[in-house]
Motif scaffolding. Structure first.
Motif, PDB file in Angstrom:
ATOM      1  N   PHE A  66     -35.409  -2.289 -16.980  1.00  0.00           N
ATOM      2  CA  PHE A  66     -35.007  -0.958 -17.430  1.00  0.00           C
ATOM      3  C   PHE A  66     -35.768  -0.591 -18.697  1.00  0.00           C
ATOM      4  O   PHE A  66     -36.172  -1.468 -19.472  1.00  0.00           O
ATOM      5  N   SER A  67     -35.958   0.706 -18.923  1.00  0.00           N
ATOM      6  CA  SER A  67     -36.556   1.150 -20.183  1.00  0.00           C
ATOM      7  C   SER A  67     -35.533   0.940 -21.303  1.00  0.00           C
ATOM      8  O   SER A  67     -34.334   0.786 -21.061  1.00  0.00           O
ATOM      9  N   MET A  68     -35.999   0.951 -22.558  1.00  0.00           N
ATOM     10  CA  MET A  68     -35.079   0.777 -23.677  1.00  0.00           C
ATOM     11  C   MET A  68     -34.065   1.911 -23.714  1.00  0.00           C
ATOM     12  O   MET A  68     -32.883   1.703 -24.044  1.00  0.00           O
ATOM     13  N   GLU A  69     -34.495   3.128 -23.365  1.00  0.00           N
ATOM     14  CA  GLU A  69     -33.572   4.262 -23.336  1.00  0.00           C
ATOM     15  C   GLU A  69     -32.465   4.032 -22.303  1.00  0.00           C
ATOM     16  O   GLU A  69     -31.287   4.336 -22.557  1.00  0.00           O
ATOM     17  N   GLU A  70     -32.840   3.499 -21.145  1.00  0.00           N
ATOM     18  CA  GLU A  70     -31.844   3.215 -20.109  1.00  0.00           C
ATOM     19  C   GLU A  70     -30.890   2.107 -20.560  1.00  0.00           C
ATOM     20  O   GLU A  70     -29.683   2.168 -20.311  1.00  0.00           O
ATOM     21  N   ASN A  71     -31.452   1.090 -21.219  1.00  0.00           N
ATOM     22  CA  ASN A  71     -30.611   0.000 -21.714  1.00  0.00           C
ATOM     23  C   ASN A  71     -29.627   0.493 -22.776  1.00  0.00           C
ATOM     24  O   ASN A  71     -28.459   0.085 -22.798  1.00  0.00           O
ATOM     25  N   ILE A  72     -30.091   1.370 -23.650  1.00  0.00           N
ATOM     26  CA  ILE A  72     -29.210   1.916 -24.693  1.00  0.00           C
ATOM     27  C   ILE A  72     -28.079   2.724 -24.069  1.00  0.00           C
ATOM     28  O   ILE A  72     -26.908   2.587 -24.450  1.00  0.00           O
ATOM     29  N   GLU A  73     -28.421   3.554 -23.112  1.00  0.00           N
ATOM     30  CA  GLU A  73     -27.394   4.365 -22.439  1.00  0.00           C
ATOM     31  C   GLU A  73     -26.376   3.469 -21.740  1.00  0.00           C
ATOM     32  O   GLU A  73     -25.164   3.705 -21.789  1.00  0.00           O
ATOM     33  N   PHE A  78     -20.999   0.938 -21.538  1.00  0.00           N
ATOM     34  CA  PHE A  78     -20.183  -0.264 -21.439  1.00  0.00           C
ATOM     35  C   PHE A  78     -19.195  -0.344 -22.601  1.00  0.00           C
ATOM     36  O   PHE A  78     -18.004  -0.622 -22.406  1.00  0.00           O
ATOM     37  N   VAL A  79     -19.677  -0.097 -23.815  1.00  0.00           N
ATOM     38  CA  VAL A  79     -18.821  -0.161 -24.995  1.00  0.00           C
ATOM     39  C   VAL A  79     -17.687   0.856 -24.898  1.00  0.00           C
ATOM     40  O   VAL A  79     -16.517   0.548 -25.157  1.00  0.00           O
ATOM     41  N   GLU A  80     -18.005   2.078 -24.516  1.00  0.00           N
ATOM     42  CA  GLU A  80     -16.995   3.130 -24.466  1.00  0.00           C
ATOM     43  C   GLU A  80     -15.985   2.903 -23.334  1.00  0.00           C
ATOM     44  O   GLU A  80     -14.781   3.024 -23.524  1.00  0.00           O
ATOM     45  N   GLU A  81     -16.501   2.564 -22.151  1.00  0.00           N
ATOM     46  CA  GLU A  81     -15.636   2.463 -20.980  1.00  0.00           C
ATOM     47  C   GLU A  81     -14.835   1.167 -20.928  1.00  0.00           C
ATOM     48  O   GLU A  81     -13.709   1.145 -20.424  1.00  0.00           O
ATOM     49  N   GLN A  82     -15.392   0.079 -21.444  1.00  0.00           N
ATOM     50  CA  GLN A  82     -14.744  -1.216 -21.298  1.00  0.00           C
ATOM     51  C   GLN A  82     -14.084  -1.732 -22.569  1.00  0.00           C
ATOM     52  O   GLN A  82     -13.159  -2.539 -22.487  1.00  0.00           O
ATOM     53  N   LEU A  83     -14.533  -1.294 -23.742  1.00  0.00           N
ATOM     54  CA  LEU A  83     -13.969  -1.801 -24.997  1.00  0.00           C
ATOM     55  C   LEU A  83     -13.155  -0.736 -25.725  1.00  0.00           C
ATOM     56  O   LEU A  83     -11.960  -0.919 -25.972  1.00  0.00           O
ATOM     57  N   VAL A  84     -13.800   0.386 -26.045  1.00  0.00           N
ATOM     58  CA  VAL A  84     -13.107   1.454 -26.775  1.00  0.00           C
ATOM     59  C   VAL A  84     -11.930   1.974 -25.954  1.00  0.00           C
ATOM     60  O   VAL A  84     -10.851   2.259 -26.497  1.00  0.00           O
ATOM     61  N   ALA A  85     -12.100   2.077 -24.651  1.00  0.00           N
ATOM     62  CA  ALA A  85     -11.013   2.560 -23.787  1.00  0.00           C
ATOM     63  C   ALA A  85      -9.801   1.638 -23.818  1.00  0.00           C
ATOM     64  O   ALA A  85      -8.683   2.063 -23.519  1.00  0.00           O
ATOM     65  N   ALA A  90     -15.614  -1.208 -31.740  1.00  0.00           N
ATOM     66  CA  ALA A  90     -16.774  -1.980 -31.306  1.00  0.00           C
ATOM     67  C   ALA A  90     -17.973  -1.697 -32.209  1.00  0.00           C
ATOM     68  O   ALA A  90     -18.428  -0.558 -32.317  1.00  0.00           O
ATOM     69  N   ASP A  91     -18.461  -2.735 -32.869  1.00  0.00           N
ATOM     70  CA  ASP A  91     -19.661  -2.653 -33.702  1.00  0.00           C
ATOM     71  C   ASP A  91     -20.832  -3.110 -32.842  1.00  0.00           C
ATOM     72  O   ASP A  91     -20.971  -4.292 -32.530  1.00  0.00           O
ATOM     73  N   LEU A  92     -21.666  -2.168 -32.439  1.00  0.00           N
ATOM     74  CA  LEU A  92     -22.751  -2.423 -31.487  1.00  0.00           C
ATOM     75  C   LEU A  92     -24.097  -2.471 -32.192  1.00  0.00           C
ATOM     76  O   LEU A  92     -24.414  -1.595 -32.999  1.00  0.00           O
ATOM     77  N   ALA A  93     -24.882  -3.506 -31.872  1.00  0.00           N
ATOM     78  CA  ALA A  93     -26.265  -3.592 -32.360  1.00  0.00           C
ATOM     79  C   ALA A  93     -27.159  -3.997 -31.200  1.00  0.00           C
ATOM     80  O   ALA A  93     -26.821  -4.915 -30.436  1.00  0.00           O
ATOM     81  N   ILE A  94     -28.280  -3.311 -31.057  1.00  0.00           N
ATOM     82  CA  ILE A  94     -29.247  -3.639 -30.004  1.00  0.00           C
ATOM     83  C   ILE A  94     -30.523  -4.156 -30.660  1.00  0.00           C
ATOM     84  O   ILE A  94     -31.062  -3.531 -31.573  1.00  0.00           O
ATOM     85  N   HIS A  95     -30.977  -5.297 -30.191  1.00  0.00           N
ATOM     86  CA  HIS A  95     -32.164  -5.940 -30.746  1.00  0.00           C
ATOM     87  C   HIS A  95     -33.243  -6.057 -29.669  1.00  0.00           C
ATOM     88  O   HIS A  95     -32.946  -6.348 -28.509  1.00  0.00           O
ATOM     89  N   GLU A 177     -25.712  -1.103 -10.233  1.00  0.00           N
ATOM     90  CA  GLU A 177     -25.767   0.295  -9.796  1.00  0.00           C
ATOM     91  C   GLU A 177     -27.067   0.951 -10.242  1.00  0.00           C
ATOM     92  O   GLU A 177     -27.674   1.725  -9.486  1.00  0.00           O
ATOM     93  N   LEU A 178     -27.515   0.642 -11.451  1.00  0.00           N
ATOM     94  CA  LEU A 178     -28.773   1.213 -11.926  1.00  0.00           C
ATOM     95  C   LEU A 178     -29.959   0.594 -11.203  1.00  0.00           C
ATOM     96  O   LEU A 178     -30.938   1.287 -10.894  1.00  0.00           O
TER      97      LEU A 178
END
Length: 320
Positions: A66-73, A78-85, A90-95, A177-178
């Motif tokens: 996946f592109s980085m943009e796709e990975n970020i999305e 995932f954070v919103e639907e599975q954790l925040v919900a 959730a403190d998210l960092a992408i490296h 799915e992606l």
């Protein structure tokens, strides 16, 4: 970042490969928790026990297909639907660390989730609550002093193994799915090697610091452990292949021997009397006597055939 609890300052300004760092809040969270320093200082100070566990940490690989943009999305979803919900902060960092020579790119995300939940008014709630221990008939269990016995239970399901498995499955489903949407054949499987029936020892996560040291020729404990695991997996795979080859050769040799071996009259007679003995064993009375009779008849018949120099059905037909 300054940690007021320990009176320490940590400098992350020179950390490379940081693509994104952001905090996701549930609806009841106070806006000030958007500030990382404020959030984690409060998480420290709200605990009364110095040994209290503060957070759950998730390290999740992103997909090189996946592109980085796709990975970020995907990560944000995932954070919103599975954790925040579920009510989590959730403190998210992408490296996306610099790829070492001859190494596969390793984009990934880190998520830190405070274990202590927030109440509806935005204040910190309780991680656990005490409930009385009851006997099978519903009576309270008492200790030696005659006082009720209590046990601690989590106020959320965030620390349950089943929740972790749900999160793993949800992430795999989103990635797959992606993959399907992009017409790619790759798939993610949330199950362990053991659950998938794969006889293989899983590797351990090394992290960028360990990988950097290994790249400079510095042997590390995690690097050495992974080298040992790779060697053991290789040995197991070789042994498995050798065993499969051996079983195949045995099967081939057995088929060859059977094709060359022509049944003799002795073989037919032995099979016949084995069946007679099996029938005799089904009767409790006279079993041994019947078996002795069968053995005597078998021996006499074999002796007669040897005297006549008859060993095969074809020879018997000629003699007849």
């Amino acid at each position: 970042m300054e940690c007021t609890y320990y009176g320490e300052v940590s400098d992350y300004t020179r950390k490379g490969g940081v693509v994104l760092a952001e905090i996701h809040l549930p609806k009841q969270a106070l806006e000030r928790f958007k500030d990382r320093e404020t959030l984690w200082n409060e998480v420290e100070w709200i605990e009364g026990n110095k040994k209290a566990q503060l957070a759950h940490s998730f390290d999740i690989a992103l997909m090189n297909e996946f592109s980085m943009e796709e990975n970020i999305e995907l990560a944000r979803r995932f954070v919103e639907e599975q954790l925040v919900a579920r009510g989590m902060i959730a403190d998210l960092a992408i490296h996306d660390p610099k790829k070492a020579k001859d190494k596969i790119p390793n984009p990934h995300m880190h998520i830190m989730v405070p274990i202590r939940p927030l109440q509806e008014d935005g204040t910190w709630g309780q991680k656990q609550k005490k409930i009385p221990v009851l006997t099978p008939d519903g009576q309270p269990v008492l200790n030696q002093k005659g006082q009720p016995v209590f046990r601690a239970v989590h106020t959320t399901d965030w620390s349950r193994k089943e929740t972790l498995e749900e999160l793993r499955s949800a992430w795999a489903k989103m990635c797959n799915e992606l993959y399907e949407e992009k017409g790619l054949t790759e798939r993610v499987d949330a199950r362990s090697y053991e659950e998938r029936g794969i006889d293989k020892i899983p590797m351990v996560h090394e992290g960028p610091n360990v990988q950097a040291m290994e790249a400079r020729g510095i042997s590390t404990a995690l690097g050495s452990l992974n080298r040992l695991i790779r060697a053991l997996n290789d040995m197991k795979e070789r042994a498995k292949n050798l065993l499969q080859w051996s079983l195949l050769r045995q099967s081939q040799l057995m088929e060859r021997m059977l094709s060359l071996h022509q049944p003799t009259l002795a073989d037919y007679l032995r099979n016949y009397y084995d069946k007679r003995n099996a029938v005799a064993e089904s009767y409790a009375y006279g079993t041994q006597k019947a078996k002795n009779t069968n053995l005597k008849q078998f021996a006499e018949t074999i002796r007669f055939l040897e005297e006549q120099d008859v060993r095969t059905p074809e020879q018997l037909t000629e003699k007849a």
